[in-house]
Design a protein around this motif. Structure first.
Motif, short mmCIF file in Angstrom:
data_model
loop_
_atom_site.label_atom_id
_atom_site.label_comp_id
_atom_site.label_asym_id
_atom_site.label_seq_id
_atom_site.Cartn_x
_atom_site.Cartn_y
_atom_site.Cartn_z
N LYS A 1 -0.49 17.27 -5.66
CA LYS A 1 -1.39 16.44 -6.47
C LYS A 1 -1.06 14.95 -6.30
CE LYS A 1 -3.18 19.59 -9.86
NZ LYS A 1 -4.56 19.34 -9.52
N LEU A 2 0.21 14.61 -6.21
CA LEU A 2 0.58 13.21 -6.00
C LEU A 2 0.12 12.73 -4.62
CD1 LEU A 2 4.17 13.03 -7.54
CD2 LEU A 2 1.98 12.46 -8.62
N VAL A 3 0.25 13.58 -3.62
CA VAL A 3 -0.23 13.24 -2.27
C VAL A 3 -1.74 13.02 -2.30
CG1 VAL A 3 -0.53 14.11 0.09
CG2 VAL A 3 1.69 14.33 -1.05
N LYS B 1 0.85 -1.19 0.00
CA LYS B 1 0.00 0.00 0.00
C LYS B 1 0.88 1.24 0.00
CE LYS B 1 -3.82 0.16 1.84
NZ LYS B 1 -5.21 0.19 2.06
N ASP B 2 2.02 1.12 -0.68
CA ASP B 2 2.99 2.20 -0.82
C ASP B 2 3.13 2.56 -2.29
OD1 ASP B 2 3.40 1.91 1.89
OD2 ASP B 2 5.33 0.88 1.67
N ALA B 3 3.47 3.82 -2.55
CA ALA B 3 3.73 4.27 -3.92
C ALA B 3 5.02 5.07 -3.93
CB ALA B 3 2.58 5.12 -4.45
N GLU B 4 5.75 4.94 -5.02
CA GLU B 4 6.97 5.70 -5.22
C GLU B 4 6.67 6.86 -6.16
OE1 GLU B 4 11.65 5.04 -6.38
OE2 GLU B 4 10.19 3.52 -6.98
N TYR B 5 7.23 8.03 -5.85
CA TYR B 5 7.02 9.19 -6.71
C TYR B 5 8.34 9.65 -7.31
CZ TYR B 5 9.14 12.47 -3.41
OH TYR B 5 10.02 13.14 -2.61
N SER B 6 8.23 10.38 -8.40
CA SER B 6 9.36 11.12 -8.95
C SER B 6 8.80 12.35 -9.65
CB SER B 6 10.20 10.26 -9.90
OG SER B 6 9.39 9.69 -10.88
N ILE B 7 9.54 13.41 -9.58
CA ILE B 7 9.15 14.67 -10.20
C ILE B 7 10.35 15.20 -10.98
CG2 ILE B 7 8.46 17.07 -9.80
CD1 ILE B 7 6.99 16.15 -7.31
N LEU B 8 10.11 15.55 -12.21
CA LEU B 8 11.13 16.16 -13.06
C LEU B 8 10.62 17.51 -13.52
CD1 LEU B 8 12.04 13.12 -15.35
CD2 LEU B 8 13.28 13.92 -13.35
N ILE B 9 11.43 18.53 -13.35
CA ILE B 9 11.03 19.89 -13.74
C ILE B 9 12.12 20.48 -14.61
CG2 ILE B 9 10.46 22.21 -12.90
CD1 ILE B 9 9.44 20.89 -10.34
N SER B 10 11.72 21.11 -15.69
CA SER B 10 12.66 21.77 -16.57
C SER B 10 13.47 22.78 -15.77
CB SER B 10 11.91 22.49 -17.69
OG SER B 10 12.76 23.42 -18.33
N ARG B 11 14.73 22.87 -16.09
CA ARG B 11 15.59 23.81 -15.37
C ARG B 11 15.11 25.25 -15.53
NH1 ARG B 11 19.56 21.24 -18.51
NH2 ARG B 11 19.57 22.02 -20.63
N MET C 1 12.67 10.07 0.98
CA MET C 1 11.71 10.95 1.63
C MET C 1 10.38 10.21 1.66
SD MET C 1 13.62 13.54 2.30
CE MET C 1 12.42 14.70 2.93
N VAL C 2 9.81 10.01 2.89
CA VAL C 2 8.62 9.19 3.07
C VAL C 2 7.53 10.01 3.75
CG1 VAL C 2 7.69 7.09 4.13
CG2 VAL C 2 10.06 7.14 3.34
N LEU C 3 6.32 9.92 3.20
CA LEU C 3 5.16 10.56 3.79
C LEU C 3 4.19 9.48 4.24
CD1 LEU C 3 3.51 13.15 4.43
CD2 LEU C 3 2.47 12.89 2.17
N TYR D 1 -6.04 5.33 -0.90
CA TYR D 1 -5.96 4.76 0.45
C TYR D 1 -4.62 4.06 0.69
CZ TYR D 1 -10.88 5.82 0.27
OH TYR D 1 -12.08 6.49 0.12
N LEU D 2 -3.56 4.70 0.25
CA LEU D 2 -2.22 4.15 0.44
C LEU D 2 -1.71 4.49 1.83
CD1 LEU D 2 -0.64 5.06 -3.02
CD2 LEU D 2 -1.63 2.88 -2.29
N ASP D 3 -0.73 3.73 2.28
CA ASP D 3 -0.10 3.98 3.58
C ASP D 3 1.03 4.99 3.47
OD1 ASP D 3 -1.80 2.17 4.81
OD2 ASP D 3 -0.38 0.50 4.66
N HIS D 4 1.85 4.88 2.41
CA HIS D 4 3.02 5.74 2.28
C HIS D 4 3.24 6.16 0.83
CE1 HIS D 4 3.88 3.12 5.79
NE2 HIS D 4 4.20 4.28 6.32
N LEU D 5 3.80 7.35 0.68
CA LEU D 5 4.29 7.85 -0.59
C LEU D 5 5.75 8.18 -0.35
CD1 LEU D 5 3.64 8.82 -3.52
CD2 LEU D 5 3.13 11.07 -2.52
#
Length: 183
Positions: free
Chosen positions: A127-129, A103-113, A175-177, A136-140
């Motif tokens: 938005k990812l949170v 019940k965990d999900a991994e995130y990644s964010i890429l932003i143009s310099r 980094m875990v939420l 109904y996940l436990d952790h991101l």
């Protein structure tokens, strides 16, 4: 009664302090070519490498995977010009994916310099949170370069906690939420 100009789910106009106006929305298959074209502008090579296993360019296979997410267990959002998909320049990408059997999900964010430091990362992370809570996940969680102080500070300001990387990978911090504080 006035008719509201409502946007589809997960769509939002983002106005950066620089004056750039971007549309945050789910990725579409037509974003394939603009995403490949903008990929080299996204963050450091190490970040791009963790997202797609390709450093300098986005392979056709990786682009297909990103532009055709399995909506049951992942979300991929882009921040792009408010133009037709396939034409709009993509300035940022945010992805979260549920780890199978958890019940965990991994995130990644890429932003143009060119868009870093404009508040776009914060908005994409929110938005990812929201997506993770809706599932109904436990952790991101996400792996962040130890030297990436702005991303670590952003995540911490949203309640994420820094923990040692589970594989002991040098140069990375996880980094875990906790999305289910009632546990």
């Amino acid at each position: 009664m006035a008719t509201r100009n409502r946007m589809p789910p997960w769509h939002e106009v983002f106005k950066a302090p620089s004056g750039h106006e971007l549309l945050i929305r789910p990725i579409r298959p037509e974003d394939d070519e603009p995403l490949k074209g903008a990929f080299s502008l996204f963050g450091p090579a190490e970040v791009r490498d963790r997202l797609t296993q390709s450093v300098d360019e986005l392979s056709a296979e990786a682009a297909y995977r990103l532009t055709h997410p399995n909506v049951k267990n992942e979300i991929v959002l882009v921040a792009a010009e408010n133009e037709q998909a396939g034409v709009a320049v993509v300035g940022a990408l945010a992805r979260a994916s549920i780890i199978p059997g958890t019940k965990d999900a991994e995130y990644s964010i890429l932003i143009s310099r060119f868009l870093i430091g404009q508040g776009l990362g914060r908005q994409l992370m929110r938005k990812l949170v929201k997506w993770g809570k809706g599932k109904y996940l436990d952790h991101l969680y996400g792996d962040v370069l130890e030297a990436n102080e702005p991303m670590k500070q952003l995540a911490a300001s949203l309640g994420f906690k820094a923990v040692p990387h589970p594989q002991g990978t040098p140069g990375l911090v996880r980094m875990v939420l906790d999305l289910d504080p009632g546990q």
